[in-house]
Design an enzyme around this catalytic site. Structure first.
Site, mmCIF file in Angstrom:
data_model
loop_
_atom_site.group_PDB
_atom_site.id
_atom_site.type_symbol
_atom_site.label_atom_id
_atom_site.label_comp_id
_atom_site.label_asym_id
_atom_site.label_seq_id
_atom_site.Cartn_x
_atom_site.Cartn_y
_atom_site.Cartn_z
ATOM 1 C CE1 TYR A 10 -5.695 2.496 3.659
ATOM 2 C CE2 TYR A 10 -7.502 3.729 2.697
ATOM 3 C CZ TYR A 10 -6.900 3.156 3.790
ATOM 4 O OH TYR A 10 -7.500 3.233 5.015
ATOM 5 C CE LYS A 27 -3.502 -2.324 2.846
ATOM 6 N NZ LYS A 27 -4.129 -2.376 4.183
ATOM 7 C CG ASP A 47 -10.462 -3.099 12.396
ATOM 8 O OD1 ASP A 47 -10.180 -4.103 11.702
ATOM 9 O OD2 ASP A 47 -10.429 -1.935 11.941
#
Length: 200
Positions: free
Chosen positions: A132, A72, A169
């Protein structure tokens, strides 16, 4: 453009010149020639992503299976974030270590995160945008994560900001649990992949 490799192999910062004038400012956050000069290969861009985050949102720590992995190139065109890169490559000399880089719209600073490294950030302002450039397309089967709140990692999220995490997450395993389950990339697989990039 100034390129600096950080204390973890495969983690870089790129800082372009910014040209302000009465209308605003202009910068080129990604430039192919300086990238190739620094790393020795061209960045393949298979997909671009963009996130918008409220203050306190933590995204990460994310990574992809290697091979093929996903590199990335990340910058922040609006607002500001604290970007964190974690070495999760089993066998790496810096395994478990992290580096932190401030990304914001004023500097147009970017980070490059090589395949096999973990990546995340916390938004320091409302409506912070992160863009990104990704070397491979999104592959949900290969996408993984470790907990950004893992006490063993002790990541330096700013005091005074209440962390906001997605359910995924929040439920991510610790680094130790991911390692015990065989979910982490290995240093040998990653270095083999890096060598292949240089030989292209």
């Amino acid at each position: 453009m100034k390129a600096v490799e950080l204390g973890i192999a495969g983690a870089w910062t790129f800082e372009p010149a910014v040209f302000p004038d009465s209308r605003g400012a202009f910068a080129a956050p990604f430039q192919g020639a300086p990238f190739r000069e620094a790393l020795g290969f061209d960045l393949t861009v298979a997909q671009t992503n963009q996130s918008i985050s409220a203050r306190g949102v933590i995204r990460g720590i994310h990574y992809s299976d290697v091979p093929p992995g996903q590199a990335k190139y990340v910058y922040c065109p609006r607002g500001g974030v604290l970007d964190v890169i974690v070495d999760i490559r089993v066998g790496s000399p810096t395994f478990g270590e992290h580096v932190v880089v401030a990304l914001d719209a004023a500097s147009c600073r970017a980070v490059y995160v090589a395949e096999g490294l973990g990546h995340g950030f916390v938004a320091l302002e409302d409506d912070s945008v992160v863009s990104y450039l990704c070397s491979t397309p999104y592959n949900p089967v290969a996408e993984r994560g470790v907990s950004p709140l893992d006490p063993a990692l002790a990541l330096p999220w700013p005091a005074g900001i209440e962390p906001i995490l997605s359910e995924k997450d929040a439920q991510a395993p610790t680094l130790a649990a991911a390692g015990a389950a065989g979910l982490l990339p290995t240093w040998s697989d990653c270095t083999e992949h890096y060598a292949a990039l240089l030989s292209r």
